[in-house]
Each structure stands twice: as C-alpha cells, then as structure tokens.
Write a protein that holds these residues in place. Sequence first.
Motif, mmCIF file in Angstrom:
data_model
loop_
_atom_site.group_PDB
_atom_site.id
_atom_site.type_symbol
_atom_site.label_atom_id
_atom_site.label_comp_id
_atom_site.label_asym_id
_atom_site.label_seq_id
_atom_site.Cartn_x
_atom_site.Cartn_y
_atom_site.Cartn_z
ATOM 1 N N LEU A 66 0.823 -1.206 0.000
ATOM 2 C CA LEU A 66 0.000 0.000 0.000
ATOM 3 C C LEU A 66 0.861 1.261 0.000
ATOM 4 O O LEU A 66 0.558 2.226 -0.711
ATOM 5 N N VAL A 67 1.944 1.243 0.751
ATOM 6 C CA VAL A 67 2.843 2.404 0.786
ATOM 7 C C VAL A 67 3.472 2.612 -0.588
ATOM 8 O O VAL A 67 3.533 3.741 -1.088
ATOM 9 N N ARG A 68 3.948 1.519 -1.205
ATOM 10 C CA ARG A 68 4.555 1.643 -2.546
ATOM 11 C C ARG A 68 3.542 2.178 -3.560
ATOM 12 O O ARG A 68 3.843 3.081 -4.346
ATOM 13 N N ASP A 69 2.329 1.612 -3.540
ATOM 14 C CA ASP A 69 1.299 2.046 -4.486
ATOM 15 C C ASP A 69 0.925 3.514 -4.262
ATOM 16 O O ASP A 69 0.795 4.280 -5.216
ATOM 17 N N THR A 70 0.763 3.885 -3.013
ATOM 18 C CA THR A 70 0.409 5.277 -2.695
ATOM 19 C C THR A 70 1.525 6.222 -3.120
ATOM 20 O O THR A 70 1.269 7.284 -3.677
ATOM 21 N N ARG A 71 2.761 5.809 -2.862
ATOM 22 C CA ARG A 71 3.912 6.634 -3.254
ATOM 23 C C ARG A 71 3.928 6.825 -4.779
ATOM 24 O O ARG A 71 4.112 7.934 -5.272
ATOM 25 N N SER A 72 3.720 5.743 -5.511
ATOM 26 C CA SER A 72 3.710 5.828 -6.975
ATOM 27 C C SER A 72 2.593 6.747 -7.465
ATOM 28 O O SER A 72 2.809 7.582 -8.352
ATOM 29 N N GLU A 73 1.415 6.579 -6.893
ATOM 30 C CA GLU A 73 0.287 7.430 -7.286
ATOM 31 C C GLU A 73 0.564 8.898 -6.971
ATOM 32 O O GLU A 73 0.273 9.784 -7.772
ATOM 33 N N LEU A 74 1.138 9.124 -5.811
ATOM 34 C CA LEU A 74 1.442 10.495 -5.402
ATOM 35 C C LEU A 74 2.457 11.129 -6.340
ATOM 36 O O LEU A 74 2.269 12.260 -6.807
#
Length: 108
Positions: free
Chosen positions: A66-74
């Motif tokens: 979730l952190v990786r996905d959120t970081r990528s989206e951000l």
Amino acid sequence: MIDPSIEAQINKLLADLRCEIAEQQEADTKRVLAMVSKAAGEVFGECGNKLCNSLSNKLLEHVEKLVRDTRSELFALVDKRFAELQERLDGFLPDRDPTVPRRKVLDS
C-alpha cells in the motif's frame, strides 16, 4: 432570586461532582483498557508464535505494498501537476528553448 452564598455552594458542589465523575470515568477507562489488554494478550498467546508471525508478515507485506502504491500514485500526480504547470508557464514564457530537454523533478 437565589442567595449568592447558596449559589456559590451549589456551583462548588457541581464542580466537585464534575471532578468526581471525570476521575471515575478515567478509572473506568483504565480498568477497561487493562481488561482488554489482558484478554488480547491471552488470545494472542494462545494463537502461537507461528500463526502470529505469519499474520504479522502478511500484514506487513500488505502495508508495504500500500505504501509503494500510494507513493507511486502520489509521484505520478505531482509529475502530472508539474507538467500542467510547466505548460501554463510555457504559454506565458514562449522564449524558452524547446530543444533543451526538461528534467523530471521527482523520480518515482
């Protein structure tokens, strides 16, 4: 009209009562938290280290994803917003040399 000395006594009694209620609520809260903590400890103690470790590892993996996905989206959103801003600036500053490549501000 209430006698000021009686009103003062009533206000003091109410203040004392409020303090007592707050202290009782705090004591009750601490007692409930202690019981919940004890019960949780018993439950997790019974489930065994292997199961708990497995659940912990799965939870950790999920959180990391979730952190990786959120970081990528951000970063994708920031890059998009920056590109939009750059386009707007290029409209105001047409003298920019188009042959000079733009550098990416954030690496995702």
